[in-house]
Motif scaffolding. Structure first.
Motif, PDB file in Angstrom:
ATOM      1  N   ALA A  85       0.827  -1.204   0.000  1.00 38.54           N
ATOM      2  CA  ALA A  85       0.000   0.000   0.000  1.00 38.54           C
ATOM      3  C   ALA A  85       0.868   1.264   0.000  1.00 38.54           C
ATOM      4  N   TYR A  86       2.007   1.202   0.651  1.00 34.79           N
ATOM      5  CA  TYR A  86       2.881   2.378   0.718  1.00 34.79           C
ATOM      6  C   TYR A  86       3.713   2.528  -0.557  1.00 34.79           C
ATOM      7  N   TYR A  87       4.423   1.497  -0.933  1.00 38.45           N
ATOM      8  CA  TYR A  87       5.388   1.626  -2.026  1.00 38.45           C
ATOM      9  C   TYR A  87       4.745   1.702  -3.404  1.00 38.45           C
ATOM     10  N   GLY A  88       3.536   1.222  -3.551  1.00 37.15           N
ATOM     11  CA  GLY A  88       2.827   1.345  -4.817  1.00 37.15           C
ATOM     12  C   GLY A  88       2.641   2.796  -5.229  1.00 37.15           C
ATOM     13  N   ARG A  89       2.553   3.698  -4.271  1.00 32.54           N
ATOM     14  CA  ARG A  89       2.386   5.134  -4.560  1.00 32.54           C
ATOM     15  C   ARG A  89       3.554   5.712  -5.343  1.00 32.54           C
ATOM     16  N   PHE A  90       4.705   5.058  -5.248  1.00 35.25           N
ATOM     17  CA  PHE A  90       5.906   5.558  -5.910  1.00 35.25           C
ATOM     18  C   PHE A  90       6.211   4.814  -7.203  1.00 35.25           C
ATOM     19  N   GLY A  91       5.277   3.970  -7.636  1.00 33.58           N
ATOM     20  CA  GLY A  91       5.457   3.231  -8.882  1.00 33.58           C
ATOM     21  C   GLY A  91       6.063   1.853  -8.716  1.00 33.58           C
ATOM     22  N   PHE A  92       6.296   1.411  -7.488  1.00 29.94           N
ATOM     23  CA  PHE A  92       6.856   0.081  -7.266  1.00 29.94           C
ATOM     24  C   PHE A  92       5.801  -0.979  -7.565  1.00 29.94           C
ATOM     25  N   ILE A  93       6.255  -2.080  -8.111  1.00 32.34           N
ATOM     26  CA  ILE A  93       5.389  -3.201  -8.471  1.00 32.34           C
ATOM     27  C   ILE A  93       5.701  -4.370  -7.543  1.00 32.34           C
ATOM     28  N   ALA A  94       4.661  -4.968  -6.988  1.00 25.59           N
ATOM     29  CA  ALA A  94       4.816  -6.109  -6.078  1.00 25.59           C
ATOM     30  C   ALA A  94       4.101  -7.327  -6.645  1.00 25.59           C
TER      31      ALA A  94
END
Length: 166
Positions: free
Chosen positions: A119-128
């Motif tokens: 939820a946090y890192y997706g805001r910066f364009g990271f893909i999980a």
């Protein structure tokens, strides 16, 4: 006023304490987070150590070398921390943006890889949840931000201080 700057000599103990405080009581924390920064520094693996300063350190982010499927050129992010009394004020966002800008400016950098909250890192364009793996960590917590090339696949290897913490 919060100023972002490089870590200064002698700040290791303050950054250790800051990181311990930021991760204390978090379900995903194992108590090693504060020590990671010192271990990265001692091993010469600390590529970027950036501090949010409000008269004293209130936030910090570290970058170190990483690889995916044995291929270098990746940068590991972590730990990133903000002091409990300064969270939810945009400091973590500013630190992330500085870390991403630094990583993008590195010759041959393929991208950033990290472990963390989708939820946090997706805001910066990271893909999980991709084709990346790291030990027995669920794929939903293994993220990448690609700068060049095809989407990465395979096992992530961090610098030893981060690898051991995983």
């Amino acid at each position: 006023m919060i100023v972002l700057r490089d870590e200064m000599p002698g700040e290791g103990p303050a950054l250790h304490a800051l990181t311990d405080a930021a991760f204390k009581g978090k379900a995903f924390a194992d108590g090693t987070e504060g020590a990671i920064i010192g271990k990265l520094r001692e091993a010469g693996d600390l590529l970027f150590s950036h501090v949010a300063d409000a008269g004293a350190p209130v936030g910090h982010v570290a970058l170190s070398p990483a690889s995916i499927a044995g291929e270098g050129g990746w940068i590991g992010l972590g730990p990133i921390s903000v002091a409990p009394g300064h969270q939810k004020q945009g400091i973590g966002t500013r630190l992330m943006e500085a870390a991403i800008a630094f990583a993008k400016a590195q010759d041959g950098a393929k991208g950033i890889v990290l472990l963390g909250d989708p939820a946090y890192y997706g805001r910066f364009g990271f893909i999980a949840g991709s084709a990346l793996t790291f030990l027995d960590v669920p794929k939903a917590y293994v993220h990448y931000l690609r700068f060049t090339g095809a989407p990465p696949e395979g096992e992530v290897t961090f610098a030893p201080a981060l690898q051991e913490a995983g």
